[in-house]
Scaffold this active site. Structure first.
Site, PDB file in Angstrom:
ATOM      1  N   HIS A  20      47.962  38.546  54.954  1.00  0.00           N
ATOM      2  CA  HIS A  20      47.329  37.227  54.834  1.00  0.00           C
ATOM      3  C   HIS A  20      47.766  36.321  55.990  1.00  0.00           C
ATOM      4  O   HIS A  20      46.946  35.623  56.585  1.00  0.00           O
ATOM      5  CB  HIS A  20      47.766  36.531  53.536  1.00  0.00           C
ATOM      6  CG  HIS A  20      47.371  37.208  52.255  1.00  0.00           C
ATOM      7  ND1 HIS A  20      48.284  37.547  51.282  1.00  0.00           N
ATOM      8  CD2 HIS A  20      46.145  37.573  51.770  1.00  0.00           C
ATOM      9  CE1 HIS A  20      47.651  38.087  50.245  1.00  0.00           C
ATOM     10  NE2 HIS A  20      46.352  38.133  50.513  1.00  0.00           N
ATOM     11  N   LYS A  44      43.387  37.035  36.472  1.00  0.00           N
ATOM     12  CA  LYS A  44      44.132  38.085  37.175  1.00  0.00           C
ATOM     13  C   LYS A  44      45.578  38.158  36.700  1.00  0.00           C
ATOM     14  O   LYS A  44      46.338  39.018  37.151  1.00  0.00           O
ATOM     15  CB  LYS A  44      44.107  37.841  38.686  1.00  0.00           C
ATOM     16  CG  LYS A  44      42.976  38.533  39.423  1.00  0.00           C
ATOM     17  CD  LYS A  44      43.292  38.584  40.916  1.00  0.00           C
ATOM     18  CE  LYS A  44      42.262  39.321  41.728  1.00  0.00           C
ATOM     19  NZ  LYS A  44      42.562  39.257  43.178  1.00  0.00           N
ATOM     20  N   ARG A  93      40.198  44.577  54.988  1.00  0.00           N
ATOM     21  CA  ARG A  93      41.141  45.655  55.274  1.00  0.00           C
ATOM     22  C   ARG A  93      40.359  46.935  55.459  1.00  0.00           C
ATOM     23  O   ARG A  93      39.826  47.217  56.502  1.00  0.00           O
ATOM     24  CB  ARG A  93      42.150  45.796  54.118  1.00  0.00           C
ATOM     25  CG  ARG A  93      43.196  44.738  54.100  1.00  0.00           C
ATOM     26  CD  ARG A  93      43.869  44.621  52.778  1.00  0.00           C
ATOM     27  NE  ARG A  93      42.940  44.136  51.755  1.00  0.00           N
ATOM     28  CZ  ARG A  93      43.294  43.768  50.549  1.00  0.00           C
ATOM     29  NH1 ARG A  93      44.539  43.862  50.169  1.00  0.00           N
ATOM     30  NH2 ARG A  93      42.405  43.313  49.704  1.00  0.00           N
ATOM     31  N   SER A 131      48.821  42.558  47.950  1.00  0.00           N
ATOM     32  CA  SER A 131      49.795  41.891  47.071  1.00  0.00           C
ATOM     33  C   SER A 131      50.166  42.812  45.908  1.00  0.00           C
ATOM     34  O   SER A 131      51.324  42.831  45.475  1.00  0.00           O
ATOM     35  CB  SER A 131      49.203  40.590  46.522  1.00  0.00           C
ATOM     36  OG  SER A 131      48.866  39.733  47.569  1.00  0.00           O
TER      37      SER A 131
HETATM   38  P1  ADP Z   1      44.237  40.819  46.996  1.00  0.00           P
HETATM   39  O1  ADP Z   1      42.872  41.285  47.420  1.00  0.00           O
HETATM   40  O2  ADP Z   1      45.378  41.644  47.575  1.00  0.00           O
HETATM   41  O3  ADP Z   1      44.407  40.456  45.540  1.00  0.00           O
HETATM   42  P2  ADP Z   1      43.854  38.048  47.712  1.00  0.00           P
HETATM   43  O4  ADP Z   1      42.840  37.739  46.672  1.00  0.00           O
HETATM   44  O5  ADP Z   1      45.050  37.181  47.749  1.00  0.00           O
HETATM   45  O6  ADP Z   1      44.439  39.497  47.752  1.00  0.00           O
HETATM   46  O7  ADP Z   1      43.151  38.058  49.134  1.00  0.00           O
HETATM   47  C1  ADP Z   1      42.735  36.907  49.804  1.00  0.00           C
HETATM   48  C2  ADP Z   1      41.973  37.290  51.043  1.00  0.00           C
HETATM   49  O8  ADP Z   1      42.857  37.944  51.953  1.00  0.00           O
HETATM   50  C3  ADP Z   1      40.814  38.246  50.830  1.00  0.00           C
HETATM   51  O9  ADP Z   1      39.801  37.910  51.762  1.00  0.00           O
HETATM   52  C4  ADP Z   1      41.421  39.600  51.142  1.00  0.00           C
HETATM   53  O10 ADP Z   1      40.454  40.524  51.571  1.00  0.00           O
HETATM   54  C5  ADP Z   1      42.355  39.221  52.273  1.00  0.00           C
HETATM   55  N1  ADP Z   1      43.501  40.127  52.424  1.00  0.00           N
HETATM   56  C6  ADP Z   1      44.364  40.548  51.498  1.00  0.00           C
HETATM   57  N2  ADP Z   1      45.318  41.355  52.020  1.00  0.00           N
HETATM   58  C7  ADP Z   1      45.017  41.461  53.340  1.00  0.00           C
HETATM   59  C8  ADP Z   1      45.572  42.183  54.427  1.00  0.00           C
HETATM   60  N3  ADP Z   1      46.621  42.987  54.287  1.00  0.00           N
HETATM   61  N4  ADP Z   1      44.986  42.043  55.625  1.00  0.00           N
HETATM   62  C9  ADP Z   1      43.907  41.258  55.773  1.00  0.00           C
HETATM   63  N5  ADP Z   1      43.311  40.575  54.814  1.00  0.00           N
HETATM   64  C10 ADP Z   1      43.854  40.656  53.610  1.00  0.00           C
END
Ligand code: ADP
Length: 160
Positions: A20, A44, A93, A131
Site C-alpha cells: 500500500h 470484513k 497486484r 494484509s
Molecule cells: P486487501 O485487498 O489486502 O484487503 P485493501 O482493501 O486494504 O487490501 O486494499 C486497498 C487497495 O490497495 C486496493 O486497491 C488493493 O488492490 C491495493 N493493494 C493491496 N495490497 C497491495 C499490494 N501489495 N500492492 C499494491 N496494491 C495493493
C-alpha cells in the site's frame, strides 16, 4: 486550464503494508492531493479499529507532502464528491485482482461518470503481499518486518 488533481485511494488497510505504501509514494507525485480513505468495513471484521488503521498510515507517511488519511463509512463516490476528488486510485497486484476491480470501476462510473478509476502497480517485491497474509504470518509468530512498517509490527505483536 489547470485542473486540480485529487485522488482517493480507498481500502480497508487492515493493516497497511509496504505494498500500500509503495502505491501511495508513487501516487503523490502524480496528483496534487492524495486522500487515503480507510473504510470502516465491519463486514470484513477488521483486526484493527479504524482509528488505529488511520494512525498506522499517518505515522508511515509523515514525510510525504500532499497526503491526507481519513476514515469513511459511506458510498465511495459520495465520499469522493464531498472532497472534490476526480480520481479513484486502485492498486493492482496479480491478475486475480483485475476482474473484481473492473466490475467495481464500472459500477462507480455508473454512479459518477466524471470520476476516473486509475490502476497502479506496485514494485515487484510487493506484488504478492496482502494484509491477510501479514495477519496470518504474524498470528503464527512469523517475521513480518519486510512486509509492514515498524508501527504495524508493534501493533501486531501486541495482539498476536
Ligand atoms: P486487501 O485487498 O489486502 O484487503 P485493501 O482493501 O486494504 O487490501 O486494499 C486497498 C487497495 O490497495 C486496493 O486497491 C488493493 O488492490 C491495493 N493493494 C493491496 N495490497 C497491495 C499490494 N501489495 N500492492 C499494491 N496494491 C495493493
Amino acid at each position: 486550464m489547470n485542473i486540480q488533481r485529487t485522488a482517493i485511494y480507498p481500502g480497508t488497510f487492515d493493516p497497511v503494508t509496504f505494498g500500500h505504501l509503495d502505491i501511495m509514494r508513487r501516487a503523490v507525485s502524480l496528483c496534487d492531493r492524495l486522500i487515503v480513505a480507510v473504510a470502516l468495513n465491519p463486514k470484513k471484521n477488521p483486526l484493527f479499529g479504524v482509528q488505529e488503521r488511520v494512525g498506522f498510515i499517518k505515522e508511515s507517511v509523515h514525510d510525504l507532502q500532499g497526503i491526507e488519511v481519513l476514515p469513511f463509512d459511506t458510498l465511495l463516490t459520495g465520499f469522493a464528491e464531498l472532497h472534490n476528488a476526480n480520481i479513484i486510485l486502485k492498486g493492482l497486484r496479480a491478475v486475480s485482482d483485475f476482474e473484481y476491480e473492473l466490475q467495481m470501476g464500472l459500477m462507480n462510473r455508473n454512479l459518477n461518470d466524471s470520476l476516473e478509476t486509475v490502476f497502479m502497480i506496485p514494485s515487484q517485491e510487493y506484488s504478492f503481499l496482502s494484509s491477510s497474509f501479514v495477519k496470518e504470518i504474524a498470528k503464527h509468530g512469523g517475521d513480518v518486518s519486510k512486509m509492514v512498517p515498524p508501527c504495524v509490527q508493534e501493533g501486531l505483536s501486541k495482539i498476536s
